[in-house]
Design a protein around this motif. Structure first.
Motif, PDB file in Angstrom:
ATOM      1  N   ALA A  37      11.188   1.159  14.349  1.00  0.00           N
ATOM      2  CA  ALA A  37       9.780   1.023  14.732  1.00  0.00           C
ATOM      3  C   ALA A  37       9.647   0.240  16.030  1.00  0.00           C
ATOM      4  CB  ALA A  37       9.014   0.316  13.620  1.00  0.00           C
ATOM      5  N   PRO A  38       8.615   0.535  16.808  1.00  0.00           N
ATOM      6  CA  PRO A  38       8.358  -0.261  18.010  1.00  0.00           C
ATOM      7  C   PRO A  38       8.178  -1.736  17.631  1.00  0.00           C
ATOM      8  CG  PRO A  38       6.968   1.703  17.984  1.00  0.00           C
ATOM      9  CD  PRO A  38       7.627   1.614  16.636  1.00  0.00           C
ATOM     10  N   PRO A  39       8.821  -2.643  18.343  1.00  0.00           N
ATOM     11  CA  PRO A  39       8.676  -4.067  18.018  1.00  0.00           C
ATOM     12  C   PRO A  39       7.225  -4.542  18.005  1.00  0.00           C
ATOM     13  CG  PRO A  39      10.541  -3.741  19.479  1.00  0.00           C
ATOM     14  CD  PRO A  39       9.836  -2.417  19.381  1.00  0.00           C
ATOM     15  N   ARG A  40       6.396  -4.000  18.892  1.00  0.00           N
ATOM     16  CA  ARG A  40       4.992  -4.422  18.887  1.00  0.00           C
ATOM     17  C   ARG A  40       4.303  -4.040  17.581  1.00  0.00           C
ATOM     18  NH1 ARG A  40       1.402  -3.837  24.101  1.00  0.00           N
ATOM     19  NH2 ARG A  40       3.069  -5.261  24.719  1.00  0.00           N
ATOM     20  N   LEU A  41       4.683  -2.899  17.025  1.00  0.00           N
ATOM     21  CA  LEU A  41       4.118  -2.492  15.736  1.00  0.00           C
ATOM     22  C   LEU A  41       4.518  -3.483  14.651  1.00  0.00           C
ATOM     23  CD1 LEU A  41       2.713  -0.579  13.770  1.00  0.00           C
ATOM     24  CD2 LEU A  41       4.833   0.762  13.688  1.00  0.00           C
ATOM     25  N   ALA A  42       5.788  -3.882  14.632  1.00  0.00           N
ATOM     26  CA  ALA A  42       6.253  -4.848  13.631  1.00  0.00           C
ATOM     27  C   ALA A  42       5.494  -6.162  13.772  1.00  0.00           C
ATOM     28  CB  ALA A  42       7.753  -5.071  13.775  1.00  0.00           C
ATOM     29  N   ALA A  43       5.302  -6.609  15.003  1.00  0.00           N
ATOM     30  CA  ALA A  43       4.568  -7.861  15.240  1.00  0.00           C
ATOM     31  C   ALA A  43       3.120  -7.728  14.766  1.00  0.00           C
ATOM     32  CB  ALA A  43       4.619  -8.226  16.723  1.00  0.00           C
ATOM     33  N   HIS A  44       2.505  -6.589  15.033  1.00  0.00           N
ATOM     34  CA  HIS A  44       1.119  -6.359  14.602  1.00  0.00           C
ATOM     35  C   HIS A  44       1.007  -6.368  13.087  1.00  0.00           C
ATOM     36  CE1 HIS A  44      -2.864  -4.708  14.182  1.00  0.00           C
ATOM     37  NE2 HIS A  44      -2.374  -3.680  13.520  1.00  0.00           N
ATOM     38  N   LEU A  45       1.902  -5.643  12.429  1.00  0.00           N
ATOM     39  CA  LEU A  45       1.856  -5.580  10.968  1.00  0.00           C
ATOM     40  C   LEU A  45       2.072  -6.968  10.363  1.00  0.00           C
ATOM     41  CD1 LEU A  45       3.790  -2.238  10.344  1.00  0.00           C
ATOM     42  CD2 LEU A  45       1.316  -2.620  10.214  1.00  0.00           C
ATOM     43  N   ARG A  46       2.937  -7.729  10.979  1.00  0.00           N
ATOM     44  CA  ARG A  46       3.182  -9.094  10.488  1.00  0.00           C
ATOM     45  C   ARG A  46       1.916  -9.953  10.597  1.00  0.00           C
ATOM     46  NH1 ARG A  46       7.939 -13.027  12.828  1.00  0.00           N
ATOM     47  NH2 ARG A  46       7.348 -14.859  11.613  1.00  0.00           N
ATOM     48  N   ALA A  47       1.203  -9.825  11.709  1.00  0.00           N
ATOM     49  CA  ALA A  47      -0.023 -10.609  11.907  1.00  0.00           C
ATOM     50  C   ALA A  47      -1.110 -10.203  10.913  1.00  0.00           C
ATOM     51  CB  ALA A  47      -0.523 -10.439  13.343  1.00  0.00           C
ATOM     52  N   VAL A  48      -1.292  -8.907  10.709  1.00  0.00           N
ATOM     53  CA  VAL A  48      -2.333  -8.435   9.788  1.00  0.00           C
ATOM     54  C   VAL A  48      -1.975  -8.815   8.348  1.00  0.00           C
ATOM     55  CG1 VAL A  48      -3.546  -6.396   8.894  1.00  0.00           C
ATOM     56  CG2 VAL A  48      -3.070  -6.594  11.352  1.00  0.00           C
ATOM     57  N   HIS A  49      -0.714  -8.677   8.006  1.00  0.00           N
ATOM     58  CA  HIS A  49      -0.258  -9.060   6.665  1.00  0.00           C
ATOM     59  C   HIS A  49      -0.520 -10.544   6.413  1.00  0.00           C
ATOM     60  CE1 HIS A  49       2.998 -10.717   4.058  1.00  0.00           C
ATOM     61  NE2 HIS A  49       2.621  -9.734   3.270  1.00  0.00           N
ATOM     62  N   ASP A  50      -0.249 -11.375   7.409  1.00  0.00           N
ATOM     63  CA  ASP A  50      -0.464 -12.815   7.258  1.00  0.00           C
ATOM     64  C   ASP A  50      -1.932 -13.119   6.965  1.00  0.00           C
ATOM     65  OD1 ASP A  50       0.861 -15.568   7.654  1.00  0.00           O
ATOM     66  OD2 ASP A  50      -0.912 -15.694   8.923  1.00  0.00           O
ATOM     67  N   VAL A  51      -2.830 -12.472   7.679  1.00  0.00           N
ATOM     68  CA  VAL A  51      -4.266 -12.661   7.443  1.00  0.00           C
ATOM     69  C   VAL A  51      -4.649 -12.135   6.054  1.00  0.00           C
ATOM     70  CG1 VAL A  51      -6.573 -11.931   8.195  1.00  0.00           C
ATOM     71  CG2 VAL A  51      -4.901 -12.727   9.874  1.00  0.00           C
ATOM     72  N   ALA A  52      -4.040 -11.035   5.646  1.00  0.00           N
ATOM     73  CA  ALA A  52      -4.340 -10.478   4.318  1.00  0.00           C
ATOM     74  C   ALA A  52      -3.938 -11.440   3.206  1.00  0.00           C
ATOM     75  CB  ALA A  52      -3.635  -9.136   4.140  1.00  0.00           C
ATOM     76  N   VAL A  53      -2.846 -12.170   3.400  1.00  0.00           N
ATOM     77  CA  VAL A  53      -2.446 -13.175   2.409  1.00  0.00           C
ATOM     78  C   VAL A  53      -3.536 -14.234   2.286  1.00  0.00           C
ATOM     79  CG1 VAL A  53      -0.790 -15.004   1.848  1.00  0.00           C
ATOM     80  CG2 VAL A  53       0.043 -12.809   2.713  1.00  0.00           C
ATOM     81  N   GLU A  54      -4.040 -14.704   3.439  1.00  0.00           N
ATOM     82  CA  GLU A  54      -5.103 -15.710   3.426  1.00  0.00           C
ATOM     83  C   GLU A  54      -6.359 -15.176   2.720  1.00  0.00           C
ATOM     84  OE1 GLU A  54      -5.041 -18.884   4.574  1.00  0.00           O
ATOM     85  OE2 GLU A  54      -2.955 -18.705   5.211  1.00  0.00           O
ATOM     86  N   LEU A  55      -6.725 -13.949   3.026  1.00  0.00           N
ATOM     87  CA  LEU A  55      -7.916 -13.341   2.410  1.00  0.00           C
ATOM     88  C   LEU A  55      -7.767 -13.211   0.901  1.00  0.00           C
ATOM     89  CD1 LEU A  55      -8.910 -10.419   4.819  1.00  0.00           C
ATOM     90  CD2 LEU A  55     -10.426 -12.225   4.014  1.00  0.00           C
ATOM     91  N   THR A  56      -6.631 -12.671   0.462  1.00  0.00           N
ATOM     92  CA  THR A  56      -6.457 -12.448  -0.977  1.00  0.00           C
ATOM     93  C   THR A  56      -6.334 -13.771  -1.728  1.00  0.00           C
ATOM     94  OG1 THR A  56      -4.085 -12.092  -0.645  1.00  0.00           O
ATOM     95  CG2 THR A  56      -5.467 -10.132  -0.816  1.00  0.00           C
ATOM     96  N   ASP A  57      -5.705 -14.758  -1.118  1.00  0.00           N
ATOM     97  CA  ASP A  57      -5.629 -16.070  -1.773  1.00  0.00           C
ATOM     98  C   ASP A  57      -7.028 -16.679  -1.925  1.00  0.00           C
ATOM     99  OD1 ASP A  57      -2.913 -15.811  -1.985  1.00  0.00           O
ATOM    100  OD2 ASP A  57      -2.417 -17.264  -0.416  1.00  0.00           O
ATOM    101  N   TRP A  58      -7.848 -16.513  -0.887  1.00  0.00           N
ATOM    102  CA  TRP A  58      -9.219 -17.016  -0.939  1.00  0.00           C
ATOM    103  C   TRP A  58     -10.011 -16.314  -2.041  1.00  0.00           C
ATOM    104  CZ3 TRP A  58     -13.932 -14.516   0.210  1.00  0.00           C
ATOM    105  CH2 TRP A  58     -15.043 -15.354   0.346  1.00  0.00           C
ATOM    106  N   VAL A  59      -9.880 -14.992  -2.111  1.00  0.00           N
ATOM    107  CA  VAL A  59     -10.588 -14.229  -3.144  1.00  0.00           C
ATOM    108  C   VAL A  59     -10.126 -14.675  -4.529  1.00  0.00           C
ATOM    109  CG1 VAL A  59     -10.854 -11.921  -4.169  1.00  0.00           C
ATOM    110  CG2 VAL A  59     -11.129 -12.230  -1.703  1.00  0.00           C
ATOM    111  N   SER A  60      -8.830 -14.845  -4.683  1.00  0.00           N
ATOM    112  CA  SER A  60      -8.284 -15.262  -5.978  1.00  0.00           C
ATOM    113  C   SER A  60      -8.809 -16.633  -6.401  1.00  0.00           C
ATOM    114  CB  SER A  60      -6.757 -15.275  -5.884  1.00  0.00           C
ATOM    115  OG  SER A  60      -6.190 -15.779  -7.051  1.00  0.00           O
ATOM    116  N   ASP A  61      -8.896 -17.557  -5.441  1.00  0.00           N
ATOM    117  CA  ASP A  61      -9.391 -18.907  -5.745  1.00  0.00           C
ATOM    118  C   ASP A  61     -10.893 -18.916  -6.032  1.00  0.00           C
ATOM    119  OD1 ASP A  61      -6.857 -19.897  -5.388  1.00  0.00           O
ATOM    120  OD2 ASP A  61      -7.237 -20.696  -3.380  1.00  0.00           O
TER     121      ASP A  61
END
Length: 200
Positions: A37-61
């Protein structure tokens, strides 16, 4: 297509970042490596995934009684743009060819349809049969770069208010506070993504 050394992709997947960005799930990192995969794609997916963790943790709490498939949201966020490995031009320009291509690519790699669908639906948050998981993936895909989409946020607020019986304005204020906080780190995530090349 120019070949990018695999260590560049590895850096996008594993390099320490400040503020920290979580690593992608191992199965996703392995898939991206196998696709070269293009490295920029990997970096993008990593950033979005990180935000998704924050969102789902907030929803869970905040909404302990709300049934949200956390694993599905995180997988969806980590793979939502995987089709751009086949359409790298869409990493730096507009286009939606990556959506169906991504779903099909994940299906070909044995990903169950319920998880592969996020690659095709992450831009369709206004569809009638949208789930809370879809809304969270779509929100993460916007707020990682501090983009606010009022209609999307309203849809998420309505889903949260319906689940709790609280007033929508109350849920809006809570969500707005979270998204403002997440948006504050957007420049760091954008800088991280921009350090990696688009080409494979």
């Amino acid at each position: 297509m120019t070949s990018i050394p695999s260590d560049v992709l590895s850096r996008a997947l594993e390099a320490p970042v400040e503020p920290p960005l979580r690593l992608l799930p191992p199965v996703v990192a392995e898939l991206l490596r196998s696709l070269q995969a293009p490295p920029r794609l990997a970096a993008h997916l990593r950033a979005v995934h990180d935000v998704a963790v924050e969102l789902t943790d907030w929803v869970s709490d905040r909404y302990p009684g709300l049934a949200v498939n956390r694993d599905a949201v995180l997988f969806g966020a980590a793979t939502h743009d995987v089709g751009k490995s086949l359409h790298p031009e869409e990493l730096s320009g507009p286009g939606s060819a990556h959506e169906a291509a991504g779903r099909n690519l994940l299906l070909e790699h044995g990903v169950p349809p319920g998880l592969a669908r996020f690659a095709a639906t992450h831009a369709s948050w206004d569809a009638p049969n949208v789930t809370i998981e879809d809304l969270l993936v779509s929100t993460a895909d916007k707020v990682w770069k501090d983009k606010r989409v009022p209609d999307l946020e309203d849809r998420l607020v309505q889903a949260l208010a319906a689940a709790t019986g609280r007033e929508p304005w109350e849920e809006y204020l809570a969500l707005d506070d979270l998204l403002t906080r997440l948006g504050a780190d957007a420049s760091h995530r954008l800088t991280f993504q921009a350090t990696f090349p688009v080409n494979q």
